[in-house]
Scaffold this motif. Sequence first.
Motif, PDB file in Angstrom:
ATOM      1  N   MET A  38       0.864  -1.209  -0.034  1.00  0.00           N
ATOM      2  CA  MET A  38       0.009  -0.006  -0.036  1.00  0.00           C
ATOM      3  C   MET A  38       0.838   1.149  -0.057  1.00  0.00           C
ATOM      4  O   MET A  38       1.990   1.199   0.506  1.00  0.00           O
ATOM      5  N   GLU A  41       0.062   7.283   1.241  1.00  0.00           N
ATOM      6  CA  GLU A  41      -1.177   7.926   1.397  1.00  0.00           C
ATOM      7  C   GLU A  41      -2.519   7.059   1.593  1.00  0.00           C
ATOM      8  O   GLU A  41      -3.447   7.299   2.397  1.00  0.00           O
ATOM      9  N   GLU A  42      -2.531   5.868   1.220  1.00  0.00           N
ATOM     10  CA  GLU A  42      -3.621   4.938   1.310  1.00  0.00           C
ATOM     11  C   GLU A  42      -3.632   4.244   2.909  1.00  0.00           C
ATOM     12  O   GLU A  42      -4.676   4.364   3.405  1.00  0.00           O
ATOM     13  N   GLN A  45      -4.937   7.141   4.964  1.00  0.00           N
ATOM     14  CA  GLN A  45      -6.475   7.537   4.824  1.00  0.00           C
ATOM     15  C   GLN A  45      -7.188   6.340   5.603  1.00  0.00           C
ATOM     16  O   GLN A  45      -8.240   6.429   6.409  1.00  0.00           O
ATOM     17  N   ASP A  46      -6.531   5.094   5.353  1.00  0.00           N
ATOM     18  CA  ASP A  46      -7.250   3.952   6.206  1.00  0.00           C
ATOM     19  C   ASP A  46      -7.059   4.075   7.761  1.00  0.00           C
ATOM     20  O   ASP A  46      -8.075   3.520   8.463  1.00  0.00           O
ATOM     21  N   TRP A  51      -0.219  11.720   6.172  1.00  0.00           N
ATOM     22  CA  TRP A  51       0.781  11.063   5.456  1.00  0.00           C
ATOM     23  C   TRP A  51       2.167  11.339   6.266  1.00  0.00           C
ATOM     24  O   TRP A  51       3.011  10.418   6.312  1.00  0.00           O
TER      25      TRP A  51
END
Length: 95
Positions: A38, A41-42, A45-46, A51
């Motif tokens: 991943m 950034e992902e 978000q999760d 960041w």
Amino acid sequence: MKTENNCTEVEKEKLMMNLTSLTSLERMVLDMRFWENMLIEEIAQDLGLSWNQVDALIECTLNKLHSKLRLDPVFKNRGHAQATNYNIKPAHVAA
């Protein structure tokens, strides 16, 4: 006997022991980044983090692991490049 990551079974066992000594958040972030591939950034978000927070967490966690492994007699005689070559580097570090 060497494994696919060019480490012995003893080294792999020691690495896994050190991974289990991490907090659940540290393990989760490393798992998401390096095993699930991943993006930072992902992950951010999760997890509802920025960041910068995720990037700093990954860097601190890798530094913690490196410090522990560097002191372990199993890894002590390996060169720096070899001791850190377990496919757990931050994306911003050049290969």
